[in-house]
Structure formats: C-alpha cells, structure tokens
Design an enzyme around this catalytic site. Structure first.
Site, PDB file in Angstrom:
ATOM      1  N   MET A 165       0.649  -1.096   0.226  1.00  7.41           N
ATOM      2  CA  MET A 165       0.174   0.245  -0.047  1.00  7.41           C
ATOM      3  C   MET A 165       0.359   1.341   0.027  1.00  7.41           C
ATOM      4  O   MET A 165       0.196   2.017   0.066  1.00  7.41           O
ATOM      5  CB  MET A 165      -0.863   0.001   1.551  1.00  7.41           C
ATOM      6  CG  MET A 165      -1.497  -1.289   0.790  1.00  7.41           C
ATOM      7  SD  MET A 165      -3.699  -0.944   1.821  1.00  7.41           S
ATOM      8  CE  MET A 165      -2.572  -0.216   3.590  1.00  7.41           C
TER       9      MET A 165
ATOM     10  N   HIS B 177       9.590  -3.547   3.735  1.00 11.65           N
ATOM     11  CA  HIS B 177       8.583  -3.468   1.706  1.00 11.65           C
ATOM     12  C   HIS B 177      10.304  -4.258   0.922  1.00 11.65           C
ATOM     13  O   HIS B 177       9.903  -5.118   0.268  1.00 11.65           O
ATOM     14  CB  HIS B 177       8.560  -3.041   1.554  1.00 11.65           C
ATOM     15  CG  HIS B 177       6.761  -2.262   2.110  1.00 11.65           C
ATOM     16  ND1 HIS B 177       7.255  -1.300   2.650  1.00 11.65           N
ATOM     17  CD2 HIS B 177       6.102  -2.115   1.904  1.00 11.65           C
ATOM     18  CE1 HIS B 177       5.809  -0.541   3.580  1.00 11.65           C
ATOM     19  NE2 HIS B 177       5.004  -1.772   3.010  1.00 11.65           N
TER      20      HIS B 177
ATOM     21  N   GLY C  34       5.091 -10.057   3.816  1.00 12.90           N
ATOM     22  CA  GLY C  34       5.316 -10.266   4.910  1.00 12.90           C
ATOM     23  C   GLY C  34       5.127 -10.502   6.533  1.00 12.90           C
ATOM     24  O   GLY C  34       4.049 -10.838   6.506  1.00 12.90           O
TER      25      GLY C  34
ATOM     26  N   ASP D  86       2.429  -9.083   9.444  1.00 13.58           N
ATOM     27  CA  ASP D  86       0.592  -9.226   8.917  1.00 13.58           C
ATOM     28  C   ASP D  86       0.235 -11.103   8.857  1.00 13.58           C
ATOM     29  O   ASP D  86      -0.063 -11.273   7.518  1.00 13.58           O
ATOM     30  CB  ASP D  86       0.657  -8.852   7.940  1.00 13.58           C
ATOM     31  CG  ASP D  86       0.119  -7.194   7.675  1.00 13.58           C
ATOM     32  OD1 ASP D  86      -0.454  -6.668   8.455  1.00 13.58           O
ATOM     33  OD2 ASP D  86       1.254  -6.922   6.935  1.00 13.58           O
TER      34      ASP D  86
ATOM     35  N   GLN E 246      -3.508 -12.215   7.763  1.00 18.86           N
ATOM     36  CA  GLN E 246      -3.602 -11.632   5.543  1.00 18.86           C
ATOM     37  C   GLN E 246      -2.608 -12.714   5.525  1.00 18.86           C
ATOM     38  O   GLN E 246      -3.025 -12.823   5.133  1.00 18.86           O
ATOM     39  CB  GLN E 246      -2.975 -10.247   6.032  1.00 18.86           C
ATOM     40  CG  GLN E 246      -2.668 -10.132   4.432  1.00 18.86           C
ATOM     41  CD  GLN E 246      -1.755  -8.375   3.855  1.00 18.86           C
ATOM     42  OE1 GLN E 246      -3.199  -7.742   4.497  1.00 18.86           O
ATOM     43  NE2 GLN E 246      -0.455  -8.604   3.778  1.00 18.86           N
TER      44      GLN E 246
END
Ligand code: PAF
Length: 266
Positions: free
Chosen positions: A9, A16, A130, A133, A136
């Site tokens: 995002m 990242h 990652g 999370d 997720q």
C-alpha cells in the site's frame, strides 16, 4: 520467465524492501503494486490519512531491483466508483473473524478482494508477503489454495528497527513519546519468545506474561494478545505444531501489530 509480485500500500520501508529483495532473488521480473486499497478500511479507520509518497516509493523500488510498479487509481481498481464493488472475495470460515477480524470485520474481505484482483492483473508465479501481517498471510495462503490460483506464496520475516519496533508505515503516526511507548510490543514479543525457547508449552502463561507487560505501559491499550494455530487461526491453549502469538495494541490512536511463531513437532 518467473514473475514475482510484491503487493504493497506504498509508503515503503525496509520491510517492503526485504520483500522486493527476496522476490528479486527468486524471480526474473518483479512487479510491486502500490495501492491504498479502500475496501480493506472500515468506517473511522485511517484510509484518508494513510501516508503516501509515490516518488519516494519508486526510488526505493528501483534501488532494490524491482522491474515495474503498478500504481492504479481507485477508479481503475473499482470501476463502480468511490472504491465500491459488487463482487468480493471472502473466506467464510472463522479465519478472518479471529484476531484483527474482531475489531476490523471487513478488513480481510477487502484484502482478499484486492489481492485476487492483483493476481488476475499481474498473473505472477510467486507473491511475497510479510510475516508481520501473519493473519493476512495465512488467509491469503488459504484463498490461493481454495481458488486454485497456482501462485506460490512466499512469507518473509518481520523487519525491525534497531531498537526492536517492527517496521510499519503506521509508525510515522507516532509522536516521540508514543514511539518510545511502542517498544512495549517488541519487548513483549521477545519475552514470549524467550519463554517458549526455555520450554514453556502453556500458551496461556505466555499470553498472560505478555499481556501484563503491555498493561504496565500507560500509553498502550490492548486490542488483543492471543495464541492461535498458525494455519487455522483457531485459539490454542498449548503450543503444538505451528503456534502464532499475535497482538494488536493501540499506542495513543495508532494501532500496531506484532507477532512471533513457535514451531514444534506435533
Ligand atoms: O499488507 C498490505 O500492505 C495490504 O494489506 C495488501 C496486501 C497490499 C493489500 O492491500
């Protein structure tokens, strides 16, 4: 040719960058998506204030060898306008209802929907997420299995600041006092890890110790500290197989997450 996708995002940080590095090491071409996805934010959440800096993101991606950035507008991703869609991808078992799903009931439906769309658009061979999370990651693995995506999901370790705080785009919301207080999350993680390494098998005792540590920090307000099965997200009392210890804690108005996994033979 192997194509890797790193969905983000934006407002990228070293966490990242580590996903891009991993993707570059495993794929011939790496595509990063940079899209603040409205469907995964609930009412009153930080969709509008979510930090954005596309030029800086591009510089970081280029530096780390990313081949292409996909940076669509909200209307390109959701042609009905206003970030709305009539079609969602949603896991209907309890996985999205545990942990973050308790306070963010539509979050994982939005994540699964946008990640499905990114998979359909980019058509990657591998996608990189990652471990920070963790829920997720587990949900996306399940979605990929259930919808026969044939995409390899690669989970990458949490990247931390020098003092332990897990890297997050939301760390930017913290004022200096909150930034200091936020260290209580990683301190609780390290304490829990130490207990597990020393042989503690009672997940409830570890959760209790972590909870008490966090409660001693006046600026922290616990959303949850839980031990769950690392695949199903069902609560567990004893460490067996893959056990995920996960937490979400408000530091002031900022909600931060952190976790660790313990693997033992069943
Ligand atoms: O982890 C994130 O940044 C987002 O949830 C993702 C996977 C890019 C979907 O919007």
């Amino acid at each position: 040719m192997t194509v890797g996708l790193v969905p983000t995002m934006g407002y990228l940080h070293e966490g990242h960058a580590s996903l891009v590095d991993k993707a570059v090491s495993m794929c011939d071409r790496v595509v990063a998506s940079d899209f603040v996805n409205p469907t995964q934010f609930g009412p009153g959440e930080d969709l509008d204030s979510y930090p954005r800096d596309f030029d800086r993101d591009c510089a970081l991606l280029e530096e780390h060898g990313c081949s292409m950035v996909f940076h669509p507008s909200v209307d390109e991703m959701y042609p009905d306008g206003g970030g709305k869609t009539a079609t969602y991808v949603e896991i209907l078992n309890d996985m999205p209802k545990q942990l973050c799903g308790k306070t963010r009931p539509i979050h994982f439906r939005g994540v699964c929907t946008v990640v499905s769309k990114l998979f359909n658009i980019v058509m990657p061979d591998k996608a990189f997420f990652g471990q920070k999370d963790a829920q997720q990651l587990a949900i996306i693995r399940r979605m990929v299995r259930d919808l026969s995506y044939g995409i390899e999901i690669v989970g990458c370790p949490i990247v931390r600041e020098a003092d332990g705080l897990a890297k997050s785009s939301r760390n930017t919301y913290l004022n200096p006092e909150e930034r200091r207080a936020a260290l209580v999350l990683s301190k609780a993680v390290f304490k829990g890890q130490e207990m597990a390494e020393q042989g503690e098998k009672d997940a409830r005792k570890i959760v209790k110790e972590m909870t008490e540590m966090i409660e001693r920090e006046p600026l922290a307000k616990i959303d949850y500290v839980s031990a769950v099965d690392g695949v199903t997200m069902e609560p567990v009392e004893t460490i067996t197989g893959t056990t995920l210890f996960a937490m979400a804690v408000y530091i002031g108005k900022t909600r931060l997450i952190d976790n660790f996994i313990v693997e033992v033979a069943k």
